[in-house]
Design a protein around this motif. Structure first.
Motif, PDB file in Angstrom:
ATOM      1  N   UNK A 376       0.848  -1.202   0.000  1.00 22.70           N
ATOM      2  CA  UNK A 376       0.000   0.000   0.000  1.00 22.70           C
ATOM      3  C   UNK A 376       0.877   1.243   0.000  1.00 22.70           C
ATOM      4  N   UNK A 377       0.559   2.155  -0.889  1.00 31.15           N
ATOM      5  CA  UNK A 377       1.225   3.451  -0.918  1.00 31.15           C
ATOM      6  C   UNK A 377       2.706   3.388  -1.232  1.00 31.15           C
ATOM      7  N   UNK A 378       3.110   2.460  -2.088  1.00 30.12           N
ATOM      8  CA  UNK A 378       4.529   2.299  -2.413  1.00 30.12           C
ATOM      9  C   UNK A 378       4.927   3.267  -3.531  1.00 30.12           C
ATOM     10  N   UNK A 379       5.862   4.152  -3.250  1.00 25.52           N
ATOM     11  CA  UNK A 379       6.385   5.092  -4.255  1.00 25.52           C
ATOM     12  C   UNK A 379       7.904   5.147  -4.142  1.00 25.52           C
ATOM     13  N   UNK A 380       8.591   4.910  -5.244  1.00 25.80           N
ATOM     14  CA  UNK A 380      10.043   5.057  -5.306  1.00 25.80           C
ATOM     15  C   UNK A 380      10.464   4.982  -6.772  1.00 25.80           C
ATOM     16  N   UNK A 381      11.714   5.317  -7.039  1.00 22.87           N
ATOM     17  CA  UNK A 381      12.229   5.283  -8.411  1.00 22.87           C
ATOM     18  C   UNK A 381      13.493   4.441  -8.452  1.00 22.87           C
ATOM     19  N   UNK A 382      13.531   3.491  -9.376  1.00 17.99           N
ATOM     20  CA  UNK A 382      14.714   2.666  -9.612  1.00 17.99           C
ATOM     21  C   UNK A 382      15.409   3.208 -10.853  1.00 17.99           C
ATOM     22  N   UNK A 383      16.570   3.827 -10.662  1.00 14.88           N
ATOM     23  CA  UNK A 383      17.293   4.435 -11.777  1.00 14.88           C
ATOM     24  C   UNK A 383      17.795   3.373 -12.754  1.00 14.88           C
ATOM     25  N   UNK A 384      17.952   3.778 -14.010  1.00 12.00           N
ATOM     26  CA  UNK A 384      18.563   2.885 -14.993  1.00 12.00           C
ATOM     27  C   UNK A 384      19.989   2.582 -14.556  1.00 12.00           C
ATOM     28  N   UNK A 385      20.353   1.297 -14.524  1.00 14.78           N
ATOM     29  CA  UNK A 385      21.691   0.890 -14.113  1.00 14.78           C
ATOM     30  C   UNK A 385      21.870   0.791 -12.611  1.00 14.78           C
ATOM     31  N   UNK A 386      20.826   1.094 -11.836  1.00 11.93           N
ATOM     32  CA  UNK A 386      20.928   1.043 -10.380  1.00 11.93           C
ATOM     33  C   UNK A 386      20.647  -0.370  -9.861  1.00 11.93           C
ATOM     34  N   UNK A 387      21.322  -0.694  -8.757  1.00 10.72           N
ATOM     35  CA  UNK A 387      21.094  -1.974  -8.090  1.00 10.72           C
ATOM     36  C   UNK A 387      20.444  -1.688  -6.743  1.00 10.72           C
ATOM     37  N   UNK A 388      19.204  -2.181  -6.612  1.00 19.95           N
ATOM     38  CA  UNK A 388      18.438  -1.924  -5.395  1.00 19.95           C
ATOM     39  C   UNK A 388      18.161  -3.234  -4.664  1.00 19.95           C
ATOM     40  N   UNK A 389      18.305  -3.203  -3.351  1.00 18.38           N
ATOM     41  CA  UNK A 389      17.995  -4.372  -2.533  1.00 18.38           C
ATOM     42  C   UNK A 389      16.687  -4.136  -1.795  1.00 18.38           C
ATOM     43  N   UNK A 390      15.888  -5.184  -1.673  1.00 16.40           N
ATOM     44  CA  UNK A 390      14.651  -5.136  -0.901  1.00 16.40           C
ATOM     45  C   UNK A 390      14.853  -5.958   0.360  1.00 16.40           C
ATOM     46  N   UNK A 391      14.573  -5.359   1.500  1.00 17.33           N
ATOM     47  CA  UNK A 391      14.708  -6.084   2.764  1.00 17.33           C
ATOM     48  C   UNK A 391      13.444  -5.889   3.587  1.00 17.33           C
ATOM     49  N   UNK A 392      13.293  -6.736   4.545  1.00 18.33           N
ATOM     50  CA  UNK A 392      12.118  -6.696   5.410  1.00 18.33           C
ATOM     51  C   UNK A 392      11.820  -8.088   5.904  1.00 18.33           C
ATOM     52  N   UNK A 393      11.004  -8.184   6.936  1.00 13.20           N
ATOM     53  CA  UNK A 393      10.657  -9.489   7.484  1.00 13.20           C
ATOM     54  C   UNK A 393       9.781 -10.269   6.517  1.00 13.20           C
ATOM     55  N   UNK A 394       9.643 -11.565   6.766  1.00 12.95           N
ATOM     56  CA  UNK A 394       8.773 -12.387   5.922  1.00 12.95           C
ATOM     57  C   UNK A 394       7.354 -11.823   5.928  1.00 12.95           C
ATOM     58  N   UNK A 395       6.741 -11.757   4.733  1.00 11.32           N
ATOM     59  CA  UNK A 395       5.396 -11.225   4.638  1.00 11.32           C
ATOM     60  C   UNK A 395       5.356  -9.720   4.479  1.00 11.32           C
ATOM     61  N   UNK A 396       6.535  -9.086   4.341  1.00 12.05           N
ATOM     62  CA  UNK A 396       6.571  -7.625   4.208  1.00 12.05           C
ATOM     63  C   UNK A 396       6.129  -7.158   2.827  1.00 12.05           C
ATOM     64  N   UNK A 397       6.144  -8.075   1.846  1.00 14.67           N
ATOM     65  CA  UNK A 397       5.684  -7.719   0.505  1.00 14.67           C
ATOM     66  C   UNK A 397       6.781  -7.657  -0.536  1.00 14.67           C
ATOM     67  N   UNK A 398       7.974  -8.176  -0.217  1.00 12.33           N
ATOM     68  CA  UNK A 398       9.114  -8.078  -1.138  1.00 12.33           C
ATOM     69  C   UNK A 398       8.861  -8.836  -2.439  1.00 12.33           C
ATOM     70  N   UNK A 399       8.469 -10.104  -2.323  1.00 11.64           N
ATOM     71  CA  UNK A 399       8.224 -10.906  -3.524  1.00 11.64           C
ATOM     72  C   UNK A 399       7.034 -10.375  -4.304  1.00 11.64           C
ATOM     73  N   UNK A 400       6.014  -9.907  -3.602  1.00  9.01           N
ATOM     74  CA  UNK A 400       4.856  -9.315  -4.290  1.00  9.01           C
ATOM     75  C   UNK A 400       5.287  -8.119  -5.116  1.00  9.01           C
ATOM     76  N   UNK A 401       6.199  -7.316  -4.578  1.00 10.02           N
ATOM     77  CA  UNK A 401       6.662  -6.127  -5.291  1.00 10.02           C
ATOM     78  C   UNK A 401       7.370  -6.499  -6.593  1.00 10.02           C
ATOM     79  N   UNK A 402       8.245  -7.516  -6.554  1.00  8.80           N
ATOM     80  CA  UNK A 402       8.964  -7.873  -7.782  1.00  8.80           C
ATOM     81  C   UNK A 402       8.028  -8.558  -8.781  1.00  8.80           C
ATOM     82  N   UNK A 403       7.006  -9.229  -8.306  1.00  8.87           N
ATOM     83  CA  UNK A 403       6.023  -9.808  -9.228  1.00  8.87           C
ATOM     84  C   UNK A 403       5.227  -8.715  -9.928  1.00  8.87           C
ATOM     85  N   UNK A 404       4.968  -7.621  -9.222  1.00  4.51           N
ATOM     86  CA  UNK A 404       4.328  -6.467  -9.853  1.00  4.51           C
ATOM     87  C   UNK A 404       5.262  -5.838 -10.879  1.00  4.51           C
ATOM     88  N   UNK A 405       6.537  -5.794 -10.561  1.00  3.53           N
ATOM     89  CA  UNK A 405       7.523  -5.213 -11.466  1.00  3.53           C
ATOM     90  C   UNK A 405       7.638  -6.015 -12.753  1.00  3.53           C
TER      91      UNK A 405
END
Length: 604
Positions: A376-405
Motif C-alpha cells: 500500500x502506498x509504495x512510491x520510489x524510483x529505480x534508476x537505470x543501471x541502479x542496483x536496489x535491494x529489498x529487505x524486510x521481514x517475511x510477509x513484508x511484501x518483497x516478492x509481491x513487489x517484484x512480481x508487480x515489477x
C-alpha cells in the motif's frame, strides 16, 4: 460440502457442447475424420442388406426342398456369395473404423492437452493461487484423455441412427405397431440410465476437492521430494490414515449410487425384454397363419432384434454422450477463463536501452478475494543501471513487489512506469523478455543440465556456447563438468540415469538462467538461500560485476550481501519504511540499522 446437482435439463443442455467438440475433432485431423464418417455410413447400410439376403436364402432353400414350389439353385448360390462378401467387407470396415478411432483419439488427446497447456500459460499468476481455479483445472485436465471415448460414441451414434432408419422401413411396411412396441421396450431403460448418469456426474463433480486431495496425498506419500520428511517425522501412518478416511468416504457415497443403479437397471431391462418377446410372439403367429413366409419371419425377427439392441445401445450411449458432454463442459469452462493481465491492442515498443528506469507511483496491491493490502502506498524510483535491494521481514511484501515489477500481478491501485510509460502500455511478452527473474522457489526441472539452464531463454536451447557462458557466470560450470554426462546429464531422480544435485548446486544452475537472456532488469528473489554466507557473497559480487549498466533488484535476508546494493528499500507490513544506501540507513539509526546490528552480532 456444497452440492451441485444436475438434472435432465442440464443433461440436454450439455449437448450444445457437441458441435464445438466435433469441430475440435475435425481440426485435429480432417482426413481421418472424413474417412471415419464415410466408412461408418457405408457400414450402416450393411445390416439391412445382410438381413434381406438372409431372407432370400431361407425362402429359396424352402422352395428347393421336396414339396416346395421350386427355386433357382444358381440364385441361391449368388445370395450366399453376396452374404459372404458383405461379411468380409463388414469385418474390414470394422477394423478400419477401430484403427481410425484409435489414431484420431490419440491425436485428439494430444491436441486438447496442447490447448490446455497453452491456455494455462496465458492465465494470470494469481489464478493459479486460487483453490476454485485448481478444481476447474483438475476437471479440465481429466477431459484431455477421457473425451476420446466421447468422439467414438458420437460417431457410433450417427452410424446407428442411419442403420435404424434403414431397418425401420421394413418393420413399418409390415406393422407400425412393432415400432411402437420397440419404443416402449427401450424408453424406461433410457430414462433410468439418464437419471443415474447425471447423478454420477454430480457425485464426481462435488467430490473434486477431495479427489484432488487424494492425488496430493498419493504424491507426498510416495515421492522423492518428500521422502526425507516422511521418514524422519514418521508421517507414513498419518498420511495413509488420512488417505483411507477420504477414500473410504468417497467409496461409500459411490457404492450407494452403484447399488441403486444396478437394481433399477435389472427391473427396467426385464421390462424391455418382455416387450420384445411380445412382438416376437406376434410375428410367429403371423407366420404360422400363412400371412408371411419363413424368410420374412427371419427378416422381421432379425430386424426387430437388431433394432431393439441398437436402440438400447443408442439410448444408453445417448446418456453416456450427454454425460460426457457434461464433463466436456469442464474443459470448455476452463478454456473460456480469460486473463486480466493482457497486452494492449497497440503496444508501445520496449526501449532498446532503458534510459530513466522504473517508477512506482503510489502502488497498492491486494490479492483477489482478500480485504487485506499486501502492499500500500509504495512510491520510489529505480534508476537505470541502479542496483536496489529489498529487505524486510517475511510477509513484508518483497516478492509481491517484484512480481508487480515483472507484471505477473497488476496493481490494485497506482501505477508502475518504465521510462515514463505505464507497464500496461507495453506488450506483455516483450516486457517479460526484457526482465530476468529467479525466484527463491525456482523449479528443479527433471531435464538435462543444458535444458535446465536454457529455461532462462528457451529459444536458445541449442546454443551450447551461450549455455556454457551463462553456466560459467553463475559458477554452475564446475558443477556440471563433474556430472557423468556433463551438459547432457539428466538432473533429478525421476528418470533413468538421473543425478540429484545438492541445494547449493541446484541454485547455481538456476542462477545461470538469469544470465541466459540479455535482460535490461535482473531480479534475484532470494535464489541463494541454500548457499552459505561466503558463497552467497561471492555469487552476488560476481553478479554485480557481470551486469554493469543494467538495473537489478536483489532480495536477501543477509545484510552483508544487501550492503553491496546502491540503495536499499526497507519494507514493513506492505509499506515503504526506509529507503537509502547502506551507510545512509545506518546513519538514520532506524529499523534497518537495528536489524543489521542484530545480525552482525551473530558473527561476533
Amino acid at each position: 460440502m456444497s452440492k451441485k446437482k444436475t438434472g435432465f435439463k442440464e443433461q440436454f443442455q450439455a449437448l450444445k457442447n457437441l458441435p464445438r467438440f466435433l469441430r475440435m475433432v475435425w481440426h485435429t485431423h480432417r482426413g481421418m475424420t472424413t474417412g471415419n464418417i464415410a466408412l461408418r455410413i457405408i457400414k450402416s447400410a450393411i445390416p439391412l442388406l445382410m438381413l434381406y439376403i438372409g431372407k432370400e436364402i431361407i425362402d429359396e432353400v424352402i422352395a428347393l426342398m421336396p414339396g416346395g414350389t421350386g427355386g433357382d439353385m444358381r440364385y441361391l448360390w449368388i445370395m450366399v456369395g453376396l452374404e459372404l462378401g458383405l461379411a468380409v467387407i463388414s469385418e474390414i470396415i470394422n477394423r478400419c473404423i477401430t484403427l481410425l478411432d484409435s489414431l484420431l483419439g490419440d491425436l485428439f488427446a494430444n491436441y486438447t492437452s496442447v490447448r490446455l497447456i497453452e491456455h494455462a500459460a496465458s492465465l494470470d499468476l494469481y489464478q493459479f493461487e486460487d483453490a476454485d481455479f485448481y478444481d476447474k483445472l483438475e476437471r479440465a485436465r481429466r477431459q484431455t484423455v477421457g473425451r476420446t471415448i466421447l468422439m467414438s460414441q458420437v460417431l457410433s451414434q450417427l452410424q446407428d441412427m442411419i442403420t435404424i432408419l434403414f431397418l425401420s422401413i421394413g418393420l413399418i411396411a409390415f406393422s407400425p405397431w412393432l415400432i411402437l412396441i420397440l419404443i416402449i421396450a427401450v424408453i424406461p431403460a433410457f430414462l433410468g440410465e439418464s437419471h443415474f448418469n447425471h447423478r454420477s456426474y454430480s457425485l464426481i463433480r462435488n467430490w473434486t476437492p477431495q479427489r484432488r486431495e487424494l492425488d496430493y496425498l498419493r504424491y507426498i506419500g510416495a515421492s522423492d521430494v518428500t521422502a526425507k520428511e516422511v521418514k524422519i517425522f514418521n508421517l507414513s501412518d498419518f498420511l495413509t490414515q488420512r488417505y483411507k478416511k477420504v477414500s473410504d468416504e468417497y467409496y461409500e457415497a459411490n457404492k450407494k449410487l452403484a447399488i441403486k443403479r444396478y437394481l433399477w437397471g435389472v427391473c427396467l431391462s426385464a421390462l424391455g425384454t418382455i416387450s420384445y418377446y411380445g412382438a416376437y410372439v406376434f410375428i410367429v403367429i403371423q407366420t404360422v397363419g400363412g400371412a408371411i413366409t419363413v424368410g420374412t419371419l427371419t427378416f422381421l425377427a432379425g430386424s426387430f432384434s437388431r433394432m431393439r439392441s441398437m436402440l438400447q445401445a443408442m439410448m444408453q450411449r445417448f446418456t453416456a454422450i450427454a454425460h460426457g458432454a457434461l464433463y466436456l463442459q469442464d474443459l470448455f469452462d476452463f478454456l473460456e477463463i480469460v486473463p486480466n493481465i493482457k497486452s494492449p491492442e497497440k503496444p508501445v515498443m520496449i526501449p532498446e536501452s532503458i534510459q530513466h528506469g522504473f517508477t512506482f507511483d503510489n502502488v497498492g496491491f491486494k490479492y483477489p478475494g482478500s480485504e487485506q493490502w499486501a502492499l500500500r502506498g509504495i512510491s520510489f524510483h529505480l534508476e537505470a543501471g541502479e542496483k536496489m535491494a529489498l529487505v524486510g521481514e517475511n510477509g513484508a511484501g518483497k516478492t509481491t513487489l517484484v512480481k508487480l515489477l515483472a507484471r505477473l500481478y497488476e496493481p490494485t491501485e497506482g501505477r508502475i512506469l518504465m521510462d515514463g510509460v505505464d507497464l500496461r502500455e507495453y506488450g506483455l511478452k516483450e516486457l517479460r523478455a526484457a526482465i530476468g527473474i529467479i525466484f527463491q522457489d525456482y523449479v528443479r526441472f527433471q531435464m538435462k543440465a543444458s535444458e535446465n539452464i536454457a529455461i532462462g531463454q528457451i529459444d536458445a536451447v541449442a546454443d551450447m556456447e551461450l549455455i556454457e557462458s551463462a553456466s560459467q557466470k553463475s559458477l554452475a560450470h564446475p558443477v556440471v563438468e563433474e556430472l557423468p554426462h556433463q551438459y547432457e546429464q539428466i538432473l533429478g531422480k525421476r528418470f533413468a540415469d538421473g543425478v540429484e544435485l545438492s541445494g547449493g548446486q541446484w541454485q547455481k544452475v538456476a542462477l545461470a538462467r538469469a544470465y541466459m537472456r540479455e535482460a535490461q532488469l535482473l531480479i534475484l528473489d532470494e535464489p541463494t538461500a541454500a548457499l552459505d554466507a561466503r558463497a552467497e557473497h561471492e555469487v552476488f559480487l560476481r553478479f554485480a560485476e557481470l551486469i554493469q549498466g543494467k538495473s537489478a533488484v536483489l532480495i536477501s535476508h543477509r545484510f552483508s550481501t544487501v550492503r553491496m546494493a546502491d540503495r536499499i528499500l526497507f519494507l514493513e507490513k506492505g509499506r515503504r519504511k526506509e529507503l537509502g544506501s547502506h551507510d545512509e540507513l545506518l546513519a538514520q539509526d532506524g529499523q534497518y540499522a537495528e536489524l543489521f546490528n542484530l545480525q552482525a552480532q551473530g558473527y561476533v
